[in-house]
Design an enzyme around this catalytic site. Sequence first.
Site, PDB file in Angstrom:
ATOM      1  N   ASN A 210      95.587  65.232  21.797  1.00 13.02           N
ATOM      2  CA  ASN A 210      96.062  65.119  23.179  1.00 13.02           C
ATOM      3  C   ASN A 210      96.014  63.649  23.592  1.00 13.02           C
ATOM      4  OD1 ASN A 210      93.461  64.549  24.601  1.00 13.02           O
ATOM      5  ND2 ASN A 210      92.940  66.526  23.700  1.00 13.02           N
ATOM      6  N   ASP A 279      91.577  73.305  23.581  1.00 16.91           N
ATOM      7  CA  ASP A 279      91.227  74.692  23.920  1.00 16.91           C
ATOM      8  C   ASP A 279      91.531  75.625  22.760  1.00 16.91           C
ATOM      9  OD1 ASP A 279      90.319  74.176  26.505  1.00 16.91           O
ATOM     10  OD2 ASP A 279      92.374  74.104  27.279  1.00 16.91           O
ATOM     11  N   ASP A 306      83.656  76.878  24.325  1.00 21.80           N
ATOM     12  CA  ASP A 306      83.564  76.004  25.502  1.00 21.80           C
ATOM     13  C   ASP A 306      82.217  75.273  25.509  1.00 21.80           C
ATOM     14  OD1 ASP A 306      83.230  74.979  28.197  1.00 21.80           O
ATOM     15  OD2 ASP A 306      85.025  76.138  28.656  1.00 21.80           O
ATOM     16  N   ILE A 307      82.281  73.984  25.288  1.00 26.00           N
ATOM     17  CA  ILE A 307      81.059  73.172  25.178  1.00 26.00           C
ATOM     18  C   ILE A 307      80.327  73.123  26.515  1.00 26.00           C
ATOM     19  CG2 ILE A 307      80.180  70.881  24.599  1.00 26.00           C
ATOM     20  CD1 ILE A 307      82.864  70.447  23.052  1.00 26.00           C
ATOM     21  N   PHE A 323      84.791  68.158  34.071  1.00 19.96           N
ATOM     22  CA  PHE A 323      86.029  67.597  34.591  1.00 19.96           C
ATOM     23  C   PHE A 323      87.081  68.692  34.658  1.00 19.96           C
ATOM     24  CE2 PHE A 323      84.203  63.515  34.215  1.00 19.96           C
ATOM     25  CZ  PHE A 323      85.021  62.655  34.927  1.00 19.96           C
ATOM     26  N   LYS A 341      81.735  78.435  35.137  1.00 17.35           N
ATOM     27  CA  LYS A 341      80.952  77.806  34.061  1.00 17.35           C
ATOM     28  C   LYS A 341      79.531  77.472  34.523  1.00 17.35           C
ATOM     29  CE  LYS A 341      85.014  75.698  31.816  1.00 17.35           C
ATOM     30  NZ  LYS A 341      85.451  74.666  30.864  1.00 17.35           N
TER      31      LYS A 341
HETATM   32  N1  CTP Z   1      85.631  71.709  27.892  1.00 19.74           N
HETATM   33  C1  CTP Z   1      84.647  71.959  26.968  1.00 19.74           C
HETATM   34  N2  CTP Z   1      84.911  72.688  25.848  1.00 19.74           N
HETATM   35  C2  CTP Z   1      86.125  73.201  25.639  1.00 19.74           C
HETATM   36  C3  CTP Z   1      87.158  72.982  26.575  1.00 19.74           C
HETATM   37  C4  CTP Z   1      86.873  72.222  27.706  1.00 19.74           C
HETATM   38  O1  CTP Z   1      83.523  71.491  27.174  1.00 19.74           O
HETATM   39  N3  CTP Z   1      86.340  73.870  24.525  1.00 19.74           N
HETATM   40  C5  CTP Z   1      85.314  70.953  29.101  1.00 19.74           C
HETATM   41  C6  CTP Z   1      85.975  69.598  29.243  1.00 19.74           C
HETATM   42  O2  CTP Z   1      85.193  68.566  28.687  1.00 19.74           O
HETATM   43  C7  CTP Z   1      86.095  69.443  30.760  1.00 19.74           C
HETATM   44  C8  CTP Z   1      86.277  70.877  31.223  1.00 19.74           C
HETATM   45  O3  CTP Z   1      85.759  71.710  30.189  1.00 19.74           O
HETATM   46  O4  CTP Z   1      84.882  68.959  31.312  1.00 19.74           O
HETATM   47  C9  CTP Z   1      87.706  71.252  31.430  1.00 19.74           C
HETATM   48  O5  CTP Z   1      87.732  72.604  31.759  1.00 19.74           O
HETATM   49  P1  CTP Z   1      88.725  73.633  31.113  1.00 19.74           P
HETATM   50  O6  CTP Z   1      88.384  74.928  31.726  1.00 19.74           O
HETATM   51  O7  CTP Z   1      88.783  73.582  29.649  1.00 19.74           O
HETATM   52  O8  CTP Z   1      90.061  73.072  31.657  1.00 19.74           O
HETATM   53  P2  CTP Z   1      91.441  73.169  30.997  1.00 19.74           P
HETATM   54  O9  CTP Z   1      91.396  72.715  29.557  1.00 19.74           O
HETATM   55  O10 CTP Z   1      92.333  72.428  31.898  1.00 19.74           O
HETATM   56  O11 CTP Z   1      91.668  74.739  30.957  1.00 19.74           O
HETATM   57  P3  CTP Z   1      92.316  75.735  31.984  1.00 19.74           P
HETATM   58  O12 CTP Z   1      93.493  76.230  31.263  1.00 19.74           O
HETATM   59  O13 CTP Z   1      91.246  76.769  32.181  1.00 19.74           O
HETATM   60  O14 CTP Z   1      92.615  74.989  33.251  1.00 19.74           O
END
Ligand code: CTP
Length: 406
Positions: A210, A279, A306-307, A323, A341
């Site tokens: 990305n 994701d 999801d970390i 974020f 979360k």
């Molecule tokens: N994050 C994470 N681990 C993942 C995906 C995201 O820790 N596998 C964290 C990112 O570091 C950021 C936050 O989650 O702090 C973003 O949230 P997320 O729900 O993943 O947002 P989007 O990717 O935009 O997903 P959505 O489609 O739910 O909006």
Amino acid sequence: MGLLAEKRVLLGITGGIAAYKAAELTRLLRASEAQVRVVMTRAATAFVAPLTFQALSGHPVHLDLLDATEESAMGHIALARWADLILIAPASADFMAKLRAGLADDLLSALCLAAETPIALAPAMNRAMWANPATCDNVRCLKSRGFRVFGPAEGEQACGESGVGRLLEPSDILRSAETLFALGGLTGHSVLISAGPTREAIDPVRYIGNRSSGKMGYALARSALAAGARVTLVSGPVSLQAPQGVKLVRVESAAQMYEAVVGLASSHDIYIGAAAVADYSPAKRAERKIKKRDEAISIELTRTRDILAAVAQLSNPPFTVGFAAETDHLEDYAKAKLADKKLDMVAANRVGKPEGGFDSEDNALHVFWRDGEGYLPMAPKSLIATQLIELITEHYAAKNSAQNPG
Ligand code: CTP
């Protein structure tokens, strides 16, 4: 005592209709216990009388470079040396062009040229003047020389048009100025930050990635260090240099980032998830390079873990900040992430606009916590990072004192 208490702020006022807002800014600076001296350009005096600022700052206003009495009282060099911060609000397009060129034909530009202290600019002008390539170029150049730029804001303009170019509200300028003095709040505490993109391998040579540059996460690491914290940075592949003094852990994939962050989180006081974690990741990584044979191929993707949620669910979680990058319904989605979360704070930014977000030098954040919210207007990521670290420090301290009263 506030961050500006006893700080010496030289407020420079240049010509523009927004000059009247500098009166409220002067009042707020004094209320924050800052010492204030005001310098006005000739054009500024056409909008507001110097007497207003004399009354509000408690000192005569400095106007002329070549006024013998003023030079003997406090010349431009002495004024430049006196200040801890030079704050120019409003900063006109013309004045910024002068600064860029290094002109020194009036008191304010001369003392800026002689200054060795930080200079912050709060621009105000018509939206087309702000968008003009000449102004954009001047602002970019001034930023690269270390000038701080607060705003401008978007909205109705005095000329009747609407757009980006309004002076930030005086309270926002004050807040931005405060963050320049915010150091030391995290001494003795540890901060874990994830930054950059992840790469999900398709085969040995290809990956899904990305556009995250890592700039925001790296700026946060720098600000947390400046605030006195011990900092660990778990970084995806970026082309940035890690700040001196940071413990750097390099990872590539979302799975590697998960292992690194979840393994380290319990030994840190604060976790900031600034990484743009994939994701979805290919279900299978081809052992060999995929050859082009078929007209179309599909790659099956599976959800990554999801970390952020995993960190927040640890038995003894750090203060956890996430974020959210959103194109629409920013507030609703950000609040949902905060609740779902179980985060302590979420910093949301609007993406899909020309300014801010991925790979940009600037950013604006709308920050939410359980019982409140704050807005950090568009500014260089370094300044936004300092302001966010300030907010985190404040709420981390409040959470600690609520959990350990007395
Ligand atoms: N994050 C994470 N681990 C993942 C995906 C995201 O820790 N596998 C964290 C990112 O570091 C950021 C936050 O989650 O702090 C973003 O949230 P997320 O729900 O993943 O947002 P989007 O990717 O935009 O997903 P959505 O489609 O739910 O909006």
